[in-house]
Design an enzyme around this catalytic site. Structure first.
Site, PDB file in Angstrom:
ATOM      1  N   ARG A 140       0.814  -1.223   0.000  1.00 56.22           N
ATOM      2  CA  ARG A 140       0.000   0.000   0.000  1.00 56.22           C
ATOM      3  C   ARG A 140       0.846   1.271   0.000  1.00 56.22           C
ATOM      4  O   ARG A 140       0.324   2.358  -0.249  1.00 56.22           O
ATOM      5  CB  ARG A 140      -1.009  -0.029   1.155  1.00 56.22           C
ATOM      6  CG  ARG A 140      -2.179  -0.967   0.849  1.00 56.22           C
ATOM      7  CD  ARG A 140      -3.228  -0.905   1.930  1.00 56.22           C
ATOM      8  NE  ARG A 140      -2.751  -1.407   3.193  1.00 56.22           N
ATOM      9  CZ  ARG A 140      -2.809  -2.691   3.570  1.00 56.22           C
ATOM     10  NH1 ARG A 140      -3.341  -3.591   2.787  1.00 56.22           N
ATOM     11  NH2 ARG A 140      -2.344  -3.060   4.732  1.00 56.22           N
ATOM     12  N   GLU A 161       4.006 -10.341  14.869  1.00 51.24           N
ATOM     13  CA  GLU A 161       3.342 -10.906  16.045  1.00 51.24           C
ATOM     14  C   GLU A 161       3.681 -12.393  16.169  1.00 51.24           C
ATOM     15  O   GLU A 161       3.954 -12.903  17.247  1.00 51.24           O
ATOM     16  CB  GLU A 161       1.833 -10.699  15.915  1.00 51.24           C
ATOM     17  CG  GLU A 161       1.128 -10.723  17.233  1.00 51.24           C
ATOM     18  CD  GLU A 161      -0.335 -10.381  17.081  1.00 51.24           C
ATOM     19  OE1 GLU A 161      -0.742  -9.949  15.992  1.00 51.24           O
ATOM     20  OE2 GLU A 161      -1.068 -10.582  18.066  1.00 51.24           O
TER      21      GLU A 161
HETATM   22  P1  AMP Z   1       3.704  -2.466  11.595  1.00 45.59           P
HETATM   23  O1  AMP Z   1       4.963  -3.045  11.051  1.00 45.59           O
HETATM   24  O2  AMP Z   1       3.173  -3.192  12.801  1.00 45.59           O
HETATM   25  O3  AMP Z   1       3.814  -0.966  11.833  1.00 45.59           O
HETATM   26  O4  AMP Z   1       2.577  -2.704  10.501  1.00 45.59           O
HETATM   27  C1  AMP Z   1       2.478  -1.849   9.415  1.00 45.59           C
HETATM   28  C2  AMP Z   1       2.054  -2.586   8.168  1.00 45.59           C
HETATM   29  O5  AMP Z   1       0.955  -3.475   8.392  1.00 45.59           O
HETATM   30  C3  AMP Z   1       1.585  -1.577   7.133  1.00 45.59           C
HETATM   31  O6  AMP Z   1       2.136  -1.944   5.876  1.00 45.59           O
HETATM   32  C4  AMP Z   1       0.081  -1.672   7.143  1.00 45.59           C
HETATM   33  O7  AMP Z   1      -0.402  -1.634   5.832  1.00 45.59           O
HETATM   34  C5  AMP Z   1      -0.259  -3.001   7.820  1.00 45.59           C
HETATM   35  N1  AMP Z   1      -1.213  -2.865   8.934  1.00 45.59           N
HETATM   36  C6  AMP Z   1      -0.957  -3.131  10.253  1.00 45.59           C
HETATM   37  N2  AMP Z   1      -2.030  -2.921  11.022  1.00 45.59           N
HETATM   38  C7  AMP Z   1      -3.015  -2.498  10.194  1.00 45.59           C
HETATM   39  C8  AMP Z   1      -4.386  -2.083  10.392  1.00 45.59           C
HETATM   40  N3  AMP Z   1      -4.965  -2.074  11.596  1.00 45.59           N
HETATM   41  N4  AMP Z   1      -5.087  -1.690   9.294  1.00 45.59           N
HETATM   42  C9  AMP Z   1      -4.515  -1.691   8.082  1.00 45.59           C
HETATM   43  N5  AMP Z   1      -3.246  -2.064   7.825  1.00 45.59           N
HETATM   44  C10 AMP Z   1      -2.495  -2.466   8.862  1.00 45.59           C
END
Ligand code: AMP
Length: 176
Positions: free
Chosen positions: A61, A98
Site C-alpha cells: 500500500r 506478532e
Molecule cells: P507495523 O509493522 O506493525 O507498523 O505494521 C504496518 C504494516 O501493516 C503496514 O504496511 C500496514 O499496511 C499493515 N497494517 C498493520 N495494522 C493495520 C491495520 N490495523 N489496518 C490496516 N493495515 C495495517
C-alpha cells in the site's frame, strides 16, 4: 487538508484479516478524486522544501501514494518489496511480527549517498516494518531520511522505535 473529514472517510473493518484487528481500509479515500487530490497536495506541502530526491514506498500500500508524491516532488520512486520479487542484487532486513519474522528487500543500486530520502507507507502500527525499511535505507548512508504515514495507530506507540534524528509524520491518527 480537512483531517476530520479524512478520518471519517477511512473504512474501519473489524476482525480483518484476523479476529481482534481493526483494519483501516484506505481504498475509501483513494476512490474519491477530490480526497485523493487533497491528500497528495497536503503531503506535498509538508515535504516540498526538504530537497527530497527519492521517495521509497513499502509493498504494497506504500505503492499508491508513494509514486504520486514522487511525481509532485520531482523525485525518483524506489520500491521496497517482500522477498523474491526484486530481480537484481538486493539488501535485506528482517523484522519481528506478532508471529515469527518477516523480511523486506531493496535493490543495491536504489539510493546514492547524496540522496535525501522520504520513506512512505500507508499505516504505522507497531513500526516494525518501517523500522526495518529505515535500516535498509541507512545502508546507503543518504544525506537525510524522512518517514511518512497516511495513518498512525497511536496506542501502539510505533513511533518511539525510530531514531531521534528522523522526522516521522502522519496525517490521520487513531487511538485504536
Ligand atoms: P507495523 O509493522 O506493525 O507498523 O505494521 C504496518 C504494516 O501493516 C503496514 O504496511 C500496514 O499496511 C499493515 N497494517 C498493520 N495494522 C493495520 C491495520 N490495523 N489496518 C490496516 N493495515 C495495517
Amino acid at each position: 487538508m480537512n483531517i476530520e473529514k479524512l478520518t471519517k472517510e477511512v473504512r474501519n473493518v473489524p476482525d480483518f484479516p484476523i479476529p481482534g484487528i481493526q483494519f483501516k481500509d484506505v481504498t475509501t479515500l483513494f476512490k474519491n478524486p477530490a480526497i485523493l487530490h487533497e491528500i497528495v497536495d497536503g503531503l506535498y506541502e509538508i515535504y516540498k522544501n526538504k530537497g527530497i530526491t527519492k521517495v521509497v514506498g513499502i509493498e504494497s500500500r506504500g505503492f499508491i501514494l508513494g509514486p504520486l508524491l514522487a511525481v509532485r516532488l520531482n523525485a525518483g520512486f524506489i520500491p521496497i518489496r517482500k522477498p523474491g520479487k526484486l530481480p537484481a542484487a538486493i539488501f535485506e532486513e528482517s523484522y519481528e511480527k506478532e508471529y515469527g519474522t518477516d523480511a523486506i528487500q531493496i535493490h543495491q543500486d536504489a539510493i546514492d549517498s547524496d540522496d535525501i530520502v522520504l520513506l512512505h507507507d500507508d499505516l504505522l502500527a507497531t513500526g516494525g516494518t518501517m523500522q526495518a525499511a529505515v535500516r535498509l535505507v541507512r545502508k546507503f548512508n543518504p544525506r537525510k531520511i524522512y518517514v511518512n504515514f497516511l495513518i498512525e495507530l497511536e496506542d501502539l506507540k510505533g513511533r518511539v522505535g525510530f531514531p531521534s534524528d528522523i522526522q516521522v509524520d502522519s496525517i490521520i491518527k487513531y487511538d485504536i
